[in-house]
Design an enzyme around this catalytic site. Sequence first.
Site, PDB file in Angstrom:
ATOM      1  N   GLU A   1      19.629  45.071  20.096  1.00  0.00           N
ATOM      2  CA  GLU A   1      18.456  44.663  19.316  1.00  0.00           C
ATOM      3  C   GLU A   1      17.859  45.859  18.568  1.00  0.00           C
ATOM      4  OE1 GLU A   1      17.388  42.034  18.193  1.00  0.00           O
ATOM      5  OE2 GLU A   1      15.307  42.414  17.690  1.00  0.00           O
TER       6      GLU A   1
ATOM      7  N   CYS B   1      15.034  29.883   1.287  1.00  0.00           N
ATOM      8  CA  CYS B   1      14.252  29.365   0.173  1.00  0.00           C
ATOM      9  C   CYS B   1      12.979  28.718   0.722  1.00  0.00           C
ATOM     10  CB  CYS B   1      14.974  28.322  -0.667  1.00  0.00           C
ATOM     11  SG  CYS B   1      16.496  28.896  -1.387  1.00  0.00           S
TER      12      CYS B   1
ATOM     13  N   HIS C   1      35.403  54.032  25.544  1.00  0.00           N
ATOM     14  CA  HIS C   1      36.535  53.211  25.110  1.00  0.00           C
ATOM     15  C   HIS C   1      36.657  53.162  23.587  1.00  0.00           C
ATOM     16  CE1 HIS C   1      37.217  51.980  29.213  1.00  0.00           C
ATOM     17  NE2 HIS C   1      35.942  51.645  29.315  1.00  0.00           N
TER      18      HIS C   1
ATOM     19  N   LYS D   1      14.144  34.647   6.427  1.00  0.00           N
ATOM     20  CA  LYS D   1      13.633  34.472   7.793  1.00  0.00           C
ATOM     21  C   LYS D   1      14.266  33.286   8.505  1.00  0.00           C
ATOM     22  CE  LYS D   1      10.478  35.348  10.982  1.00  0.00           C
ATOM     23  NZ  LYS D   1      10.885  36.511  11.772  1.00  0.00           N
TER      24      LYS D   1
ATOM     25  N   LYS E   1      17.500  46.029  14.515  1.00  0.00           N
ATOM     26  CA  LYS E   1      16.229  46.284  13.816  1.00  0.00           C
ATOM     27  C   LYS E   1      16.401  47.433  12.830  1.00  0.00           C
ATOM     28  CE  LYS E   1      14.411  43.408  14.287  1.00  0.00           C
ATOM     29  NZ  LYS E   1      14.777  42.329  15.143  1.00  0.00           N
TER      30      LYS E   1
ATOM     31  N   GLU F   1      18.589  46.376   9.723  1.00  0.00           N
ATOM     32  CA  GLU F   1      18.042  45.410   8.761  1.00  0.00           C
ATOM     33  C   GLU F   1      16.808  45.937   8.029  1.00  0.00           C
ATOM     34  OE1 GLU F   1      17.222  41.649  10.630  1.00  0.00           O
ATOM     35  OE2 GLU F   1      16.181  42.561  12.298  1.00  0.00           O
TER      36      GLU F   1
ATOM     37  N   ARG G   1      11.193  33.645   3.324  1.00  0.00           N
ATOM     38  CA  ARG G   1      12.379  32.799   3.368  1.00  0.00           C
ATOM     39  C   ARG G   1      13.332  33.093   2.210  1.00  0.00           C
ATOM     40  NH1 ARG G   1      11.361  27.852   6.365  1.00  0.00           N
ATOM     41  NH2 ARG G   1      13.130  27.026   5.240  1.00  0.00           N
TER      42      ARG G   1
ATOM     43  N   ASN H   1      16.039  23.266  -1.094  1.00  0.00           N
ATOM     44  CA  ASN H   1      16.514  24.214  -0.061  1.00  0.00           C
ATOM     45  C   ASN H   1      17.830  23.669   0.471  1.00  0.00           C
ATOM     46  OD1 ASN H   1      14.212  25.646  -0.158  1.00  0.00           O
ATOM     47  ND2 ASN H   1      13.527  25.167   1.913  1.00  0.00           N
ATOM     48  N   GLY H   2      18.712  24.579   0.899  1.00  0.00           N
ATOM     49  CA  GLY H   2      19.964  24.134   1.509  1.00  0.00           C
ATOM     50  C   GLY H   2      21.121  24.233   0.528  1.00  0.00           C
TER      51      GLY H   2
ATOM     52  N   TRP I   1      16.297  32.042  -2.337  1.00  0.00           N
ATOM     53  CA  TRP I   1      17.277  32.955  -1.741  1.00  0.00           C
ATOM     54  C   TRP I   1      18.609  32.447  -2.267  1.00  0.00           C
ATOM     55  CZ3 TRP I   1      21.504  32.635   1.647  1.00  0.00           C
ATOM     56  CH2 TRP I   1      21.899  33.847   2.214  1.00  0.00           C
TER      57      TRP I   1
HETATM   58  C1  F6R Z   1      16.487  39.529  13.082  1.00  0.00           C
HETATM   59  C2  F6R Z   1      16.202  38.119  12.883  1.00  0.00           C
HETATM   60  C3  F6R Z   1      17.336  37.168  12.937  1.00  0.00           C
HETATM   61  C4  F6R Z   1      16.923  35.895  13.720  1.00  0.00           C
HETATM   62  C5  F6R Z   1      18.056  34.847  13.661  1.00  0.00           C
HETATM   63  C6  F6R Z   1      17.733  33.627  14.491  1.00  0.00           C
HETATM   64  O1  F6R Z   1      15.350  40.314  12.998  1.00  0.00           O
HETATM   65  O2  F6R Z   1      15.091  37.738  12.666  1.00  0.00           O
HETATM   66  O3  F6R Z   1      18.460  37.755  13.505  1.00  0.00           O
HETATM   67  O4  F6R Z   1      16.652  36.252  15.034  1.00  0.00           O
HETATM   68  O5  F6R Z   1      18.269  34.481  12.331  1.00  0.00           O
HETATM   69  O6  F6R Z   1      16.557  33.025  14.056  1.00  0.00           O
HETATM   70  P1  F6R Z   1      15.765  31.987  14.951  1.00  0.00           P
HETATM   71  O7  F6R Z   1      15.272  32.714  16.143  1.00  0.00           O
HETATM   72  O8  F6R Z   1      14.671  31.500  14.071  1.00  0.00           O
HETATM   73  O9  F6R Z   1      16.728  30.906  15.339  1.00  0.00           O
END
Ligand code: F6R
Length: 609
Positions: free
Chosen positions: A482, A2, A505, A604, A486, A489, A27, A101-102, A75
């Site tokens: 990773e 949020c 395995h 985010k 990517k 998501e 967010r 937020n929260g 969110w």
């Molecule tokens: C994936 C992504 C998330 C963040 C994770 C940690 O693309 O962005 O997996 O990496 O939520 O976020 P931070 O680095 O802000 O602690």
Amino acid sequence: MCGIVGYIGKEKSLPFLINGLKALEYRGYDSAGIAIFSHDKVQVKRKAGQVKVLENALKNDTDLIGHLGIGHTRWATHGMPNETNAHPHNDCMGRIFVVHNGIIENYKELKEYLQHRGHIFHSDTDTEVVPHLIEDFLRSNGDFNVALFDALKMIRGAYAFAIIDVKNPDTLYAVSFSSPLVIGVGADENFLASDPSALVGKSKNVIYIKDGEIAEITRSKIDIINLEQKKTPPEIVRLEWNLEQAQKGNYPHFMLKEIFEGPKIVFSALQGRLKSGKNLVKLGGLEQVNEKLKEAKRLIILACGTSYHAGLVGEYLFEEIAKLPTEVHFASEFRYREEPFEEGTVVIAISQSGETADTLAAIRKTKKHGLLTLGIVNTVGSTIARETDAGVYNHAGPEIGVASTKAFISQLTMLVLMAVYMSESNGHQLHHALLQELEKIPEKIKAILDKASEIEMLSEKYKDCENFLFLGRRYNYPVAFEGALKLKEISYIHAEGYGAGEMKHGPIAMISEKFPTMAIVPQNSVSEKMFSNLEEIKARKGPIFAIATEGDKEIVSLANDIFFVPKTIESLEPLLTIVPLQLFAYYVGTKRGFDVDKPRNLAKSVTVE
Ligand code: F6R
């Protein structure tokens, strides 16, 4: 999660509220709303959907001219993402307006208690208890500040609130507890936001509201009141982010812009820190804890998501370069571990936002055990940056695309620097080749980006796949994770990352003509083993897309498609091999017609557990 914005000052509040919400949309983006004090009353507008829906609805509104306002992009946690549940929420009398937020963990019991006392609720949110609770305390005590403190004492959870009280139209109230809020200090105006990216271009001087503090913000004054209800001097942090960094420029998406920032990101992470002529790394942020670092016997890296994957690369780097035993944990699981901590254990938290609730909880746990905590954080002044004992900033600028790309590259760069810094041989010839090569990484990333159209073409071929396996070994094993993260998501294709040795395995059972493998197979100490794994896939008719080293001939007979990256030292390979995988996710996602900057269900900054 949020986004919150607030404004009080000489200008009309609406333009900042809308632009600020757009900047914070990464967010959360399922509904948006604003409350503005205009014509002696507060006017509320809310809409389901993205901020642009709200913006369009307000286009011809001539009423919202007030100079005090709050806004929110949501969110959803409690209640469906619709207009009724969109923030702001208010009390029965229409005096108190709140965005939040929260999560308020005890909202059910508070709601029952308040309903019992005659309060009428309209939404399914946890947030709505807040204005009613303040209203309830105001009934017995007319003072708003006292009622606010009393209400906060009853609320359990993590929260950030921006509040308007109609009877105090010269004040914007803000409260933070384990959920960030930052004030942008202006001249005859002040701004509020849940993260500094909304303040770029408005103010470079910011104040982070600390846990349990209340801020009373007027157009000319900011009072911070602490848990003991005493005024405390605000701590101003300088924000160096600029407007260009926070805008898309000529790129169609922030994600693409941020991938293309790769060379610059590595360069700015190295600036002032790498003295390659002297084989030396200098990290100013760690100097104050140098004596303790010399005693380090073991490292624990804590992080989530992409930052966790950077941590996995860090594990190899610290063990190879600094000769320190290292383990990496999902911060979200670490809280449940009953691990005995040895003396000499140093903790490293990695976080782009510096606000991830799980990472924060994990470092707080290690601090209770008296361990030294270090941070690798991108957002200056964020909670993790403040709560760790020492640390380094990535200097990558704001990352707006929800999927982390440039932050990953800068985290990898910082981990190489930190591993050299913590090695006993920092400043010796031993690191000569590594550090010289590190300086060449920006131009090598650029060479990859210059061939982005090759990835774009190949993404057309693979865009309709339903599954993907990503394989790598050693330094490229976390890159496989990773790359898969990517792709899933951004394009919603099921993708799994595996260490190539693990394939036999279990995952090999999935291989078929319709189940392609992305193989990260540069020429290095483990490429022969990778080739054997690829033979196994080929024998089962699995299509192979390889990321390989320029000039490699052997891969040609094995892979269906190949993207070549420049040769580098094995420990630096992730800095190059991840780039085509980020581009691949981007192009597949856009070709499938998705909004790659705002992938569904994601946010985010994950400030809830
Ligand atoms: C994936 C992504 C998330 C963040 C994770 C940690 O693309 O962005 O997996 O990496 O939520 O976020 P931070 O680095 O802000 O602690």
